[in-house]
Design an enzyme around this catalytic site. Structure first.
Site, PDB file in Angstrom:
ATOM      1  N   HIS A  92       0.810  -1.224   0.000  1.00 61.13           N
ATOM      2  CA  HIS A  92       0.000   0.000   0.000  1.00 61.13           C
ATOM      3  C   HIS A  92       0.840   1.270   0.000  1.00 61.13           C
ATOM      4  CE1 HIS A  92       0.450  -0.341   4.507  1.00 61.13           C
ATOM      5  NE2 HIS A  92       0.522   0.973   4.405  1.00 61.13           N
ATOM      6  N   ASP A 149       0.247  -7.625   1.237  1.00 56.97           N
ATOM      7  CA  ASP A 149       0.660  -6.242   1.491  1.00 56.97           C
ATOM      8  C   ASP A 149       2.181  -6.120   1.559  1.00 56.97           C
ATOM      9  OD1 ASP A 149       0.255  -3.533   1.788  1.00 56.97           O
ATOM     10  OD2 ASP A 149      -0.027  -3.606   3.959  1.00 56.97           O
ATOM     11  N   SER A 188       4.660   2.131   8.162  1.00 61.01           N
ATOM     12  CA  SER A 188       4.352   1.015   7.271  1.00 61.01           C
ATOM     13  C   SER A 188       5.570   0.653   6.427  1.00 61.01           C
ATOM     14  CB  SER A 188       3.189   1.382   6.352  1.00 61.01           C
ATOM     15  OG  SER A 188       1.998   1.542   7.079  1.00 61.01           O
TER      16      SER A 188
END
Length: 466
Positions: free
Chosen positions: A107, A137, A214
């Site tokens: 993402h 992901d 992230s």
């Protein structure tokens, strides 16, 4: 009288000062070395391998005075001139090889036109995606013109990680710059808890993780990478001490496939559907404790079927690691990798058994055979392909589903309501089993069309007059 009161008080004070048997004792640092204990050595070792990632892409947007009105924007969809707009995303990454291979979250770099990788010493490089997967992901990025022998982290076998271990989370939260936070491993085998598109199996930690972390590193006290930070569980948008990291064992498989030249992550195909065994089901099956995945259906080409596993069996472990949900089982298979053989422990008729399952890619049987409906069709220009195990796996469809997948509805198909990703299963009550039968049944229609569709897991019927 005074002495009588004083002596018991003195004795009580002495008793309180003495350590009680079995009681915990507070220890005071006794040397300069103990006073200076800190995470600094681990931080110095690991932070040079953690990078910031800036990704951007250009999208076409429309300027409309009705864009913010929930009622009128539906009537004026597509109204107004288009203009390009740059969308930016910020995240972190971890260098895993001296040649500049970086792992981050999907993402962070999804559909990016430009990726900038910024090292700990503020040098900037361009990056390109080698392999990306929305479901896990994860994305593997190659730093262009990478410096020789880059600082990188070693991957630790995440199966050895235990709850309670000290860990550090390293990343770039909120874009403030590289930040280190500490915590412990709070849980293992977390599945179905991630946000966004990512699904699977995670390490849980209470080390503070915030937006921008992230893709960053979760490292142990030896400086090894045990996971890639991916998401948090929060209501406010900030860290509540429940963060999730993708285990290093899966990251290792992504790196291996990227180095082999794969653009998409290839998972072993199980060809089964099943569900976790709860307490009520365990009692019915004669299991002492709930656990495992009970097989509900088996595809005729499933490697599990070939290994002797049957409907009703309970898969309890893969390669010695317990599995309690379907995502855990797929994770264990993915960690083993395509072409490997996995030891599968299962339960049947009151006995524990074991077999060996070959891990294969989803087969192209029958062939997908892409085709386009002809000009004499009631809906010309629709591109479809036969749903087979490989197509079903790529689209997240049921293993046993048969039909025709719409890959492009075309101009006319789009106007009558067909969408990319729809699966046609029937036309006018006649079953559609492949792309060819879809076109044949369309040609037999005269006055009306009733098209049975599967869209987003729901069954729909599209009714048209010819």
């Amino acid at each position: 009288m005074i002495k009588t009161l004083f002596l018991p008080s003195l004795m009580a004070a002495l008793l309180l000062a003495l350590p009680m048997p079995g009681a915990a004792q507070d220890l005071v640092p006794r040397s300069r070395a103990e006073i200076s204990l800190s995470f600094a050595p681990v931080v110095k070792q690991t932070t040079p391998a953690v990078v910031n990632i800036y990704a951007s892409r250009v999208v076409e947007t429309r300027s409309s005075p009705f864009a913010d009105d929930p009622f009128f924007r539906e009537f004026f969809r597509g109204f107004g001139a288009t203009r390009p707009q740059v969308q930016n995303s910020l995240g972190s990454g971890v260098v895993l090889t001296g040649s500049g291979i970086v792992v981050s979250n999907y993402h962070v770099v999804a559909q990016a036109d430009d990726i900038r990788v910024v090292l700990n010493d503020r040098r900037e490089f361009s990056g390109r995606v080698l392999l990306a997967d929305a479901e896990a992901d994860l994305a593997i990025i190659q730093i262009e013109d990478a410096p020789a022998d880059m600082a990188h982290l070693n991957l630790r076998d995440s199966d050895d990680v235990e709850v309670g271990e000290l860990v550090l989370a390293i990343g770039n939260p909120f874009g403030v710059g590289q930040t280190v936070s500490s915590g412990i491993v709070s849980g293992l085998a977390r599945s179905g808890t991630a946000t966004g598109e990512g699904r699977g199996y995670f390490i849980q930690t209470d080390a503070p993780i915030n937006p921008g972390n992230s893709g960053g590193a979760l490292v142990d006290m030896a400086g090894n990478l045990i996971g890639v930070n991916t998401s948090i569980l929060t209501r406010s948008g900030g860290s509540n001490g429940i963060g999730f990291a993708i285990p290093a064992a899966l990251v290792a498989q992504f790196v291996a496939q990227a180095e082999q030249g794969h653009a998409y992550f290839q998972r072993p195909w199980a060809g089964i559907s099943g569900q976790e065994v709860d307490a009520a089901m365990a009692e019915t099956l004669g299991l002492s404790v709930p656990g495992g995945v009970i097989i509900a259906s088996l595809h005729r080409l499933s490697p599990f079927a070939e290994a002797g596993i049957e409907v009703g069996d309970v898969i309890r472990a893969v390669d010695g690691q317990a599995v309690n949900t379907p995502p855990e089982m797929i994770f264990r298979m993915s960690v083993a990798g395509l072409g490997a053989e996995a030891r599968v422990s299962y339960y049947r008729d009151g006995k524990d058994r074991e077999t060996t399952v070959s891990l294969i890619a989803a087969p192209e049987d029958p062939p997908r055979e892409p085709m386009v409906t002809g000009p004499d069709s009631p809906i010309p220009g629709v591109e479809v392909e036969t749903v087979n195990p490989a197509v079903a796996a790529g689209q997240g469809l049921d293993t046993e589903l048969r039909g025709a997948l719409i890959t492009d509805p075309g101009a006319i198909g789009g106007r009558v309501g067909l969408l990319r990703g729809d699966v046609v299963v029937a036309v006018n009550g006649i079953a559609v089993t492949d792309g060819a039968s879809f076109e044949e049944v369309l040609k037999t229609a005269r006055r009306q069309l009733h098209i049975g569709l599967l869209r987003g897991g729901r069954q729909l019927t599209l009714r048209l007059r010819l």
